[in-house]
Design a protein around this motif. Structure first.
Motif, PDB file in Angstrom:
ATOM      1  N   ALA A   1      -2.847  -6.438   1.090  1.00  3.98           N
ATOM      2  CA  ALA A   1      -1.662  -5.648   0.751  1.00  3.98           C
ATOM      3  C   ALA A   1      -0.948  -5.154   1.997  1.00  3.98           C
ATOM      4  CB  ALA A   1      -2.024  -4.484  -0.171  1.00  3.98           C
TER       5      ALA A   1
ATOM      6  N   ARG B   1       0.804 -13.180   0.100  1.00  5.62           N
ATOM      7  CA  ARG B   1       0.744 -14.235  -0.912  1.00  5.62           C
ATOM      8  C   ARG B   1       1.196 -15.587  -0.390  1.00  5.62           C
ATOM      9  NH1 ARG B   1      -0.643  -9.244  -3.028  1.00  5.62           N
ATOM     10  NH2 ARG B   1      -1.063  -9.427  -5.236  1.00  5.62           N
TER      11      ARG B   1
ATOM     12  N   TYR C   1     -11.000   1.748  -1.249  1.00  5.13           N
ATOM     13  CA  TYR C   1     -10.678   0.587  -2.076  1.00  5.13           C
ATOM     14  C   TYR C   1      -9.426   0.886  -2.888  1.00  5.13           C
ATOM     15  CZ  TYR C   1     -11.354  -3.428  -5.047  1.00  5.13           C
ATOM     16  OH  TYR C   1     -11.177  -4.614  -5.699  1.00  5.13           O
ATOM     17  N   ARG C   2      -8.653  -0.144  -3.148  1.00  7.61           N
ATOM     18  CA  ARG C   2      -7.429   0.064  -3.908  1.00  7.61           C
ATOM     19  C   ARG C   2      -7.644  -0.363  -5.357  1.00  7.61           C
ATOM     20  NH1 ARG C   2      -5.680  -3.386   0.103  1.00  7.61           N
ATOM     21  NH2 ARG C   2      -5.224  -4.796  -1.576  1.00  7.61           N
TER      22      ARG C   2
ATOM     23  N   PRO D   1       5.141   5.192   5.314  1.00 12.52           N
ATOM     24  CA  PRO D   1       6.157   4.186   4.987  1.00 12.52           C
ATOM     25  C   PRO D   1       7.502   4.857   4.754  1.00 12.52           C
ATOM     26  CG  PRO D   1       4.415   4.281   3.319  1.00 12.52           C
ATOM     27  CD  PRO D   1       4.021   5.216   4.393  1.00 12.52           C
TER      28      PRO D   1
ATOM     29  N   VAL E   1       3.668  -6.586   2.118  1.00 13.67           N
ATOM     30  CA  VAL E   1       2.801  -6.779   0.948  1.00 13.67           C
ATOM     31  C   VAL E   1       2.990  -8.183   0.380  1.00 13.67           C
ATOM     32  CG1 VAL E   1       2.291  -5.947  -1.359  1.00 13.67           C
ATOM     33  CG2 VAL E   1       2.829  -4.329   0.426  1.00 13.67           C
TER      34      VAL E   1
ATOM     35  N   GLN F   1       0.592   5.505  -2.846  1.00 14.56           N
ATOM     36  CA  GLN F   1      -0.344   6.494  -2.322  1.00 14.56           C
ATOM     37  C   GLN F   1       0.054   6.911  -0.913  1.00 14.56           C
ATOM     38  OE1 GLN F   1      -4.603   5.411  -2.376  1.00 14.56           O
ATOM     39  NE2 GLN F   1      -4.619   6.096  -0.271  1.00 14.56           N
ATOM     40  N   ASP F   2       0.482   5.932  -0.100  1.00 11.59           N
ATOM     41  CA  ASP F   2       0.817   6.239   1.285  1.00 11.59           C
ATOM     42  C   ASP F   2       2.098   7.048   1.403  1.00 11.59           C
ATOM     43  OD1 ASP F   2      -1.367   4.835   1.914  1.00 11.59           O
ATOM     44  OD2 ASP F   2      -0.389   3.317   3.159  1.00 11.59           O
TER      45      ASP F   2
ATOM     46  N   GLN G   1       7.671  -3.601   2.186  1.00 18.08           N
ATOM     47  CA  GLN G   1       7.404  -4.331   0.937  1.00 18.08           C
ATOM     48  C   GLN G   1       7.189  -5.813   1.212  1.00 18.08           C
ATOM     49  OE1 GLN G   1      10.937  -3.285  -1.267  1.00 18.08           O
ATOM     50  NE2 GLN G   1       9.913  -1.578  -2.255  1.00 18.08           N
TER      51      GLN G   1
ATOM     52  N   GLY H   1      -9.291  -2.595   2.071  1.00 18.32           N
ATOM     53  CA  GLY H   1      -9.256  -2.059   0.716  1.00 18.32           C
ATOM     54  C   GLY H   1      -9.094  -3.113  -0.356  1.00 18.32           C
TER      55      GLY H   1
ATOM     56  N   ARG I   1      -2.247  -0.572   8.725  1.00 25.15           N
ATOM     57  CA  ARG I   1      -1.996   0.543   7.808  1.00 25.15           C
ATOM     58  C   ARG I   1      -3.053   1.628   7.852  1.00 25.15           C
ATOM     59  NH1 ARG I   1      -0.120  -1.310   2.003  1.00 25.15           N
ATOM     60  NH2 ARG I   1      -0.531   0.862   1.555  1.00 25.15           N
TER      61      ARG I   1
ATOM     62  N   CYS J   1       7.844   0.972  -4.702  1.00 22.08           N
ATOM     63  CA  CYS J   1       6.996  -0.002  -5.389  1.00 22.08           C
ATOM     64  C   CYS J   1       7.624  -1.397  -5.329  1.00 22.08           C
ATOM     65  CB  CYS J   1       6.797   0.418  -6.835  1.00 22.08           C
ATOM     66  SG  CYS J   1       5.711  -0.699  -7.707  1.00 22.08           S
ATOM     67  N   PRO J   2       6.950  -2.372  -4.703  1.00 23.14           N
ATOM     68  CA  PRO J   2       7.571  -3.689  -4.558  1.00 23.14           C
ATOM     69  C   PRO J   2       7.777  -4.393  -5.882  1.00 23.14           C
ATOM     70  CG  PRO J   2       5.548  -3.506  -3.252  1.00 23.14           C
ATOM     71  CD  PRO J   2       5.604  -2.321  -4.146  1.00 23.14           C
ATOM     72  N   ASN J   3       6.971  -4.067  -6.882  1.00 24.02           N
ATOM     73  CA  ASN J   3       7.062  -4.779  -8.159  1.00 24.02           C
ATOM     74  C   ASN J   3       7.782  -3.975  -9.230  1.00 24.02           C
ATOM     75  OD1 ASN J   3       5.629  -6.683  -6.918  1.00 24.02           O
ATOM     76  ND2 ASN J   3       3.747  -6.401  -8.073  1.00 24.02           N
TER      77      ASN J   3
ATOM     78  N   ARG K   1      14.043  -7.145  -0.158  1.00 26.61           N
ATOM     79  CA  ARG K   1      13.051  -6.101  -0.009  1.00 26.61           C
ATOM     80  C   ARG K   1      13.056  -5.569   1.409  1.00 26.61           C
ATOM     81  NH1 ARG K   1      11.164  -8.906  -4.329  1.00 26.61           N
ATOM     82  NH2 ARG K   1       9.464  -8.058  -5.553  1.00 26.61           N
TER      83      ARG K   1
ATOM     84  N   CYS L   1       0.596  -4.428  -8.088  1.00 22.43           N
ATOM     85  CA  CYS L   1      -0.127  -5.356  -7.216  1.00 22.43           C
ATOM     86  C   CYS L   1      -1.149  -4.619  -6.355  1.00 22.43           C
ATOM     87  CB  CYS L   1       0.831  -6.160  -6.353  1.00 22.43           C
ATOM     88  SG  CYS L   1       1.651  -5.208  -5.097  1.00 22.43           S
ATOM     89  N   PHE L   2      -1.381  -3.366  -6.615  1.00 25.34           N
ATOM     90  CA  PHE L   2      -2.408  -2.573  -5.934  1.00 25.34           C
ATOM     91  C   PHE L   2      -2.255  -2.600  -4.410  1.00 25.34           C
ATOM     92  CE2 PHE L   2      -3.961  -3.709 -10.069  1.00 25.34           C
ATOM     93  CZ  PHE L   2      -4.366  -2.491 -10.563  1.00 25.34           C
ATOM     94  N   CYS L   3      -1.017  -2.346  -3.974  1.00 26.48           N
ATOM     95  CA  CYS L   3      -0.779  -2.339  -2.536  1.00 26.48           C
ATOM     96  C   CYS L   3      -0.953  -0.950  -1.954  1.00 26.48           C
ATOM     97  CB  CYS L   3       0.622  -2.840  -2.243  1.00 26.48           C
ATOM     98  SG  CYS L   3       1.915  -1.833  -2.967  1.00 26.48           S
ATOM     99  N   ALA L   4      -1.020   0.077  -2.785  1.00 23.99           N
ATOM    100  CA  ALA L   4      -1.244   1.452  -2.330  1.00 23.99           C
ATOM    101  C   ALA L   4      -0.090   2.011  -1.515  1.00 23.99           C
ATOM    102  CB  ALA L   4      -2.546   1.579  -1.559  1.00 23.99           C
ATOM    103  N   LEU L   5       1.104   1.416  -1.619  1.00 29.36           N
ATOM    104  CA  LEU L   5       2.248   2.017  -0.928  1.00 29.36           C
ATOM    105  C   LEU L   5       2.624   3.352  -1.564  1.00 29.36           C
ATOM    106  CD1 LEU L   5       4.628  -0.995  -0.192  1.00 29.36           C
ATOM    107  CD2 LEU L   5       3.317   0.315   1.428  1.00 29.36           C
TER     108      LEU L   5
END
Lengths: 376, 121, 166
Positions: free
Chosen positions: A157, A70, B33-34, A297, A66, B91-92, A63, A151, A166, B54-56, A59, B85-89
């Motif tokens: 994230a 975890r 909020y995401r 990004p 994010v 959107q960004d 990414q 958020g 961010r 999208c990471p996923n 990745r 995973c609601f990371c909002a990338l």
């Protein structure tokens, strides 16, 4: 829930503590028991192994930011910071001053909420349910701040991303953080948690799981566990990163090395973190919150060839990332060193030998462990 | 000491609880909020950046259904909320602001098909 | 910077090591695989008591594994990364578990499982994380986990998993 699975004739048992134990997390210890006394312990990790080190090779850094939430669920912002710093250093990014202060505030708030969980689970593990509930209630106020700033309540994230953060601090966040801090720390040197301290909790923890300073260093203990054994070492002071050089704070230590010493160090650290947050909010300059080239990004950013080893003081000890790049847009190899990896395997095995069964949860939780950052 | 405890007991008797009574009242969700995505197809230029970042790999670029194909001839993002995973990338990175995260968090469902958000409903 | 260069010089003289100082408190040194244990013992006696991590990097193009030891000194406050290279098809190196005990043993156990590196003298190399693993060591660069997962867990028939097959 402790599950006796084998019974021998000479009074020796094998007992599993976890992974189905309500207090153990996703982790198991196999205990060889003679009567009430633990003869030997064998850790059984791997229930949360997700292979982040391998995943990160596939990745791009944003990414990975994010993904780095975890690594440890209970302090995702701190791990965000470790990852972001590794990329910053490898790419030579000049992070704006304001972003550095925002990072420190969030990392310290994350440390406070992680220590609140620690207090909560020690209380729960020793049968003191009120402490558990109050600690988790207080933690929720900090989660509300995270929700407002990043958020998301638990997972930011990749809020702390390579280049800065961010998004900017929202309006009113500073006042809200101050309000929450004053809820947890009633004044400069008392927290709410100290009011809850009682004799039963103290008796359960005192003299249990003694780790000598020499053993602590040899077994690789870091953070509160090491400081509980009387060694004054803190990555924030010894190997300063971000803007930690600018703040005044103490490094609490205790000489006893038992579970109670570690617990006391944890409570003291909440106060010191609160101190740092107050100073950082006061000193936070205006300006950019992210380096301009990272504001949007980007998909293809080349990481220059090289290697870095970044050390941070996360709530549980020393969190490190070793990142190697071969010049591509993805890291070639990422090694994540979680503090719980050593706390949960060699240190725990060492401390449990010779302990009583009833002390196992107290020892286990006094190490401030998190199965997620051990397994990664 | 004893009196202090008593004062605290009485204080707590009249204090507001830490929690709220959820269905009747809720802690307000802050801006930024995401939550669930909101996709505006008229702004979309089909660049596919969202699906790449999208990471996923929760976003696929798909064609619009038959009856809309004349109006929307390109490929548009279909979001699988089950993988998100609601990371909002997304959107960004969106250059036109076609994908926005809303405050909707009530996404649990019994039907696995309904977690897929088609570009046109 | 002075103390960092001192450490580097010392190892250069004794073991013919190469290396560089990346920044304050960060030194990267490469030594031969035969001398790595000696070098580690020397560093430990010099005060580098904290073994932070052991890591392996798979340089598949060179056909080599790079083993890195990250040592921190609580006194001089320097982190030394000691690197050494071994052949990929003959991945055997001496264990340092007799110097650090449980700490090194656990790190080596992890690296043995994930990369298949053999550590001579480590008596506890049983699997740590993976259970009933049948593939090759998973963190090697030639292990394609995407293909493994596709074959083992996903199916083309599932509409939501089909995108993983492109």
């Amino acid at each position: 829930m402790i599950n006796v699975f084998e019974r021998l004739n000479d009074g020796k048992y094998t007992i599993y503590f976890g992974p189905a134990h309500p207090g153990s997390g996703n982790f198991g210890v196999k205990l060889e028991v003679d009567g009430e006394c633990v003869i030997s312990a064998r850790a059984d990790p791997g229930f949360l192994h997700r292979g982040f080190e391998k995943l990160m090779e596939y990745r791009i850094p944003i990414q990975n930011a994010v993904l780095s939430d975890r690594i440890c669920i209970l302090e995702s912002l701190a791990w965000n910071l470790v990852h972001a710093e590794a990329v910053d250093e490898l790419m030579g990014i000049d992070v704006p001053e304001r972003a550095r202060y925002i990072r420190v505030v969030l990392a310290e708030l994350s440390r406070i909420q992680s220590h609140l969980i620690w207090f909560g689970v020690i209380s729960a593990g020793t049968g003191f349910d009120t402490g558990f509930k109050i600690a988790f209630g207080l933690r929720d106020y900090i989660l509300d701040i995270f929700e407002m700033v990043t958020g998301g309540r638990v997972y930011p994230a990749g809020y702390i991303c390579p280049g800065g953060v961010r998004r900017d601090f929202p309006r009113g966040a500073k006042e809200r953080i101050m309000r929450v801090i004053s809820k947890i720390c009633v004044d400069e040197d008392t927290t709410v948690l100290e009011k809850l301290e009682n004799k039963v909790l103290k008796d359960r923890l005192e003299g249990v799981g003694v780790l000598s300073a020499r053993e602590a260093i040899k077994l690789g203990a870091t953070g509160p566990v090491l400081r509980g054994s009387g060694i004054k070492a803190d990555v924030r002071r010894d190997d300063p990163y971000e803007v930690y050089e600018c703040f005044e704070f103490e490094i609490p230590t205790m000489n006893e090395g038992d579970a109670y010493a570690r617990y006391c160090v944890g409570i003291e650290e909440i106060k010191e973190s609160a101190k740092i947050v107050r100073q950082a909010l006061k000193m936070m300059p205006d300006g950019d919150y992210i380096a301009p080239q990272f504001r949007k990004p980007k998909l293809h950013v080349k990481i220059p060839e090289g290697e870095v080893y970044v050390r941070n003081e996360v709530a549980r000890g020393e969190g490190c990332v070793y990142m190697v790049s071969d010049g591509g847009d993805k890291p070639y190899r990422v090694k994540i060193r979680g503090p719980s990896f050593l706390h949960m395997i060699p240190v725990l095995e060492h401390l449990l030998c010779g302990a009583e069964i009833a002390d196992v949860p107290a020892i286990y939780w006094s190490l401030n462990v998190c199965p997620a950052d051990m397994d990664r | 000491m004893k009196m202090g405890v008593l004062a605290e007991v009485f204080g707590n008797m009249f204090a507001k609880p830490m929690t709220v009574r959820f269905p009747k009242e809720a802690i307000p969700i802050p801006d930024g909020y995401r939550g669930e995505h909101e996709f505006n197809i008229d702004l979309c230029i089909s660049c596919g950046l969202c699906s790449k970042i999208c990471p996923n790999r929760a976003i696929d670029m798909v064609e619009a259904p038959e009856e809309y194909r004349e109006k929307y001839p390109k490929r548009y993002p279909r979001i699988d909320l089950g993988k998100c995973c609601f990371c909002a990338l997304c959107q960004d990175i969106c250059p036109k602001g076609a994908i926005k995260m809303t405050k909707n968090v009530f996404l649990s469902t019994f039907d696995p098909k309904s977690v897929i958000k088609e570009p046109i409903k | 910077m002075k103390r960092e260069i001192e450490v580097l010089q010392c190892l250069k003289e004794k073991f013919g090591a190469e290396g560089y100082v990346r920044r304050d408190r960060r030194v990267f040194i490469t030594v031969d695989a035969e001398k790595v244990k000696e070098a580690i013992l020397l560093l430990k006696n010099k005060g580098y008591e904290h073994l932070s991590a052991i890591s392996v990097t798979d340089w598949i193009k060179d056909g080599e594994f790079e083993i890195t030891y990250h040592l921190w000194s609580y006194e001089s406050k320097i982190l030394v990364t000691l690197k050494t290279r071994i052949k990929r098809d003959k991945a055997i190196i001496e264990s340092i578990s007799d110097i650090w005990g449980g700490n090194a043993r656990t790190h080596e156990r992890e690296m043995h499982e994930l990369f298949g590196v053999e550590f001579l003298g480590n008596d506890d190399l049983v699997p740590l994380f993976l259970e009933d693993w049948d593939g090759p060591p998973p963190f090697r660069k030639d292990f394609d986990w995407r293909a493994y997962v596709r074959e083992k867990f996903y199916s083309m028939d599932n509409e939501r998993e089909r995108s993983y097959y492109d």
